[in-house]
Design a protein around this motif. Structure first.
Motif, PDB file in Angstrom:
ATOM      1  N   ALA A 151      17.513  14.080   0.374  1.00 11.94           N
ATOM      2  CA  ALA A 151      16.811  12.811   0.596  1.00 11.94           C
ATOM      3  C   ALA A 151      16.607  12.645   2.092  1.00 11.94           C
ATOM      4  O   ALA A 151      17.511  12.930   2.885  1.00 11.94           O
ATOM      5  N   ILE A 152      15.413  12.217   2.486  1.00 14.91           N
ATOM      6  CA  ILE A 152      15.067  12.032   3.889  1.00 14.91           C
ATOM      7  C   ILE A 152      14.549  10.615   4.074  1.00 14.91           C
ATOM      8  O   ILE A 152      13.637  10.179   3.361  1.00 14.91           O
ATOM      9  N   LYS A 153      15.123   9.911   5.030  1.00 17.54           N
ATOM     10  CA  LYS A 153      14.799   8.505   5.245  1.00 17.54           C
ATOM     11  C   LYS A 153      13.542   8.345   6.097  1.00 17.54           C
ATOM     12  O   LYS A 153      13.168   9.256   6.854  1.00 17.54           O
ATOM     13  N   PRO A 154      12.882   7.185   6.023  1.00 17.54           N
ATOM     14  CA  PRO A 154      11.739   6.922   6.898  1.00 17.54           C
ATOM     15  C   PRO A 154      12.118   7.062   8.369  1.00 17.54           C
ATOM     16  O   PRO A 154      13.179   6.605   8.801  1.00 17.54           O
ATOM     17  N   ALA A 155      11.270   7.728   9.137  1.00 17.59           N
ATOM     18  CA  ALA A 155      11.418   7.940  10.581  1.00 17.59           C
ATOM     19  C   ALA A 155      12.561   8.889  10.944  1.00 17.59           C
ATOM     20  O   ALA A 155      12.837   9.102  12.121  1.00 17.59           O
ATOM     21  N   GLU A 156      13.213   9.505   9.957  1.00 14.30           N
ATOM     22  CA  GLU A 156      14.260  10.481  10.246  1.00 14.30           C
ATOM     23  C   GLU A 156      13.612  11.800  10.677  1.00 14.30           C
ATOM     24  O   GLU A 156      12.526  12.156  10.235  1.00 14.30           O
ATOM     25  N   THR A 157      14.301  12.521  11.560  1.00 15.55           N
ATOM     26  CA  THR A 157      13.855  13.842  11.973  1.00 15.55           C
ATOM     27  C   THR A 157      14.828  14.878  11.418  1.00 15.55           C
ATOM     28  O   THR A 157      16.031  14.789  11.644  1.00 15.55           O
ATOM     29  N   VAL A 158      14.288  15.850  10.682  1.00 12.67           N
ATOM     30  CA  VAL A 158      15.117  16.814   9.945  1.00 12.67           C
ATOM     31  C   VAL A 158      14.617  18.227  10.200  1.00 12.67           C
ATOM     32  O   VAL A 158      13.421  18.505  10.082  1.00 12.67           O
ATOM     33  N   ALA A 159      15.538  19.119  10.552  1.00 11.19           N
ATOM     34  CA  ALA A 159      15.222  20.537  10.715  1.00 11.19           C
ATOM     35  C   ALA A 159      15.731  21.314   9.511  1.00 11.19           C
ATOM     36  O   ALA A 159      16.836  21.070   9.028  1.00 11.19           O
ATOM     37  N   ILE A 160      14.923  22.243   9.023  1.00  9.18           N
ATOM     38  CA  ILE A 160      15.325  23.167   7.967  1.00  9.18           C
ATOM     39  C   ILE A 160      15.543  24.527   8.613  1.00  9.18           C
ATOM     40  O   ILE A 160      14.618  25.094   9.210  1.00  9.18           O
ATOM     41  N   VAL A 161      16.771  25.047   8.520  1.00  4.68           N
ATOM     42  CA  VAL A 161      17.107  26.305   9.181  1.00  4.68           C
ATOM     43  C   VAL A 161      17.701  27.280   8.166  1.00  4.68           C
ATOM     44  O   VAL A 161      18.103  26.894   7.071  1.00  4.68           O
ATOM     45  N   GLY A 162      17.777  28.535   8.578  1.00  2.72           N
ATOM     46  CA  GLY A 162      18.339  29.574   7.722  1.00  2.72           C
ATOM     47  C   GLY A 162      17.756  30.917   8.092  1.00  2.72           C
ATOM     48  O   GLY A 162      16.755  31.003   8.815  1.00  2.72           O
ATOM     49  N   ALA A 163      18.363  31.981   7.597  1.00  2.15           N
ATOM     50  CA  ALA A 163      17.886  33.327   7.886  1.00  2.15           C
ATOM     51  C   ALA A 163      16.514  33.555   7.254  1.00  2.15           C
ATOM     52  O   ALA A 163      16.095  32.824   6.352  1.00  2.15           O
TER      53      ALA A 163
END
Length: 223
Positions: free
Chosen positions: A27-39
């Motif tokens: 779940a991602i909130k309004p105005a949140e900044t989220v990075a998706i990382v992995g190999a």
């Protein structure tokens, strides 16, 4: 702003079934900044594409801005993207025969915005390209092309910006300039930012990091 429940993605070939994503919940909130990382091969870009409605999961459900993407066909998902979503890609994805101004005006014109030229000019000024508006992509450096792409993504004031390796084709110094621009524009517009990156400096600027390993979310979600 974004919610995913039990997301799985698999493909079948002559060698059998390949699971790309398995049981992803977030779940991602309004105005949140989220990075998706992995190999490489962990499913990062696949997950980004599913959250953006560019593809459908094999199982599970995804909501964007209160609408369930998995209830819609491609036309319905395209409508939702047009209303709420902006994109930035590693390869810039500019229209080669259009100049910088025309590239930024394009999404506004597709929406029927009357003051498209003025808004595009303002946006290009914010990314410090007001003197390059008549240059086509081949006349611009990689960093300048990505700044045009950022202006195009933000000019419609999207609720959500998806970015796939936005600094991947840039040198370290130019990449840092693009990172600073992304977060400045994001802060000004209160946009929800979801990005895939190998760049640790970029990931560390985000509020939260989602880490994928072998198609499974091993840290960072749900929130």
């Amino acid at each position: 702003m974004i919610k995913a429940e039990g997301i799985g993605k698999h493909v079948t070939s002559a060698e059998g079934r390949l699971d790309i994503l398995t049981a992803v919940n977030l779940a991602i909130k309004p105005a949140e900044t989220v990075a998706i990382v992995g190999a490489s091969g962990s499913g990062k870009s696949t997950l980004l594409g599913l959250l953006a409605g560019l593809d459908l999961p094999s199982e599970g459900r995804i909501w964007v801005a209160g609408e369930c993407l998995t209830d819609f066909d491609e036309d319905g998902r395209a409508r939702i993207r047009g209303q709420h979503v902006g994109f930035v890609f590693q390869s810039f994805q500019l229209i080669p025969h259009l100049n910088a101004l025309e590239n930024v005006m394009l999404p506004l014109e597709l929406k029927g915005t009357r003051d498209a030229r003025r808004r595009a000019m303002t946006m290009l000024d914010q990314v410090q390209l007001s003197e390059r508006i008549h240059h086509t992509p081949r006349q611009l450096s990689g960093g300048e092309q990505q700044r045009v792409a950022l202006a195009r993504a933000f000019v419609t004031q999207p609720a959500i910006l998806f970015a796939d390796e936005p600094t991947g084709n840039l040198d370290k110094k130019t990449g840092q300039t693009i990172i600073d621009l992304i977060f400045r524009l994001n802060r000004n517009q209160h946009t929800t930012l979801v990005l895939v990156t190998h760049d640790h400096a970029l990931a560390e600027r985000c509020d939260r990091t989602l880490q994928l390993d072998g198609g499974r979310l091993i840290s960072g979600g749900p929130a």
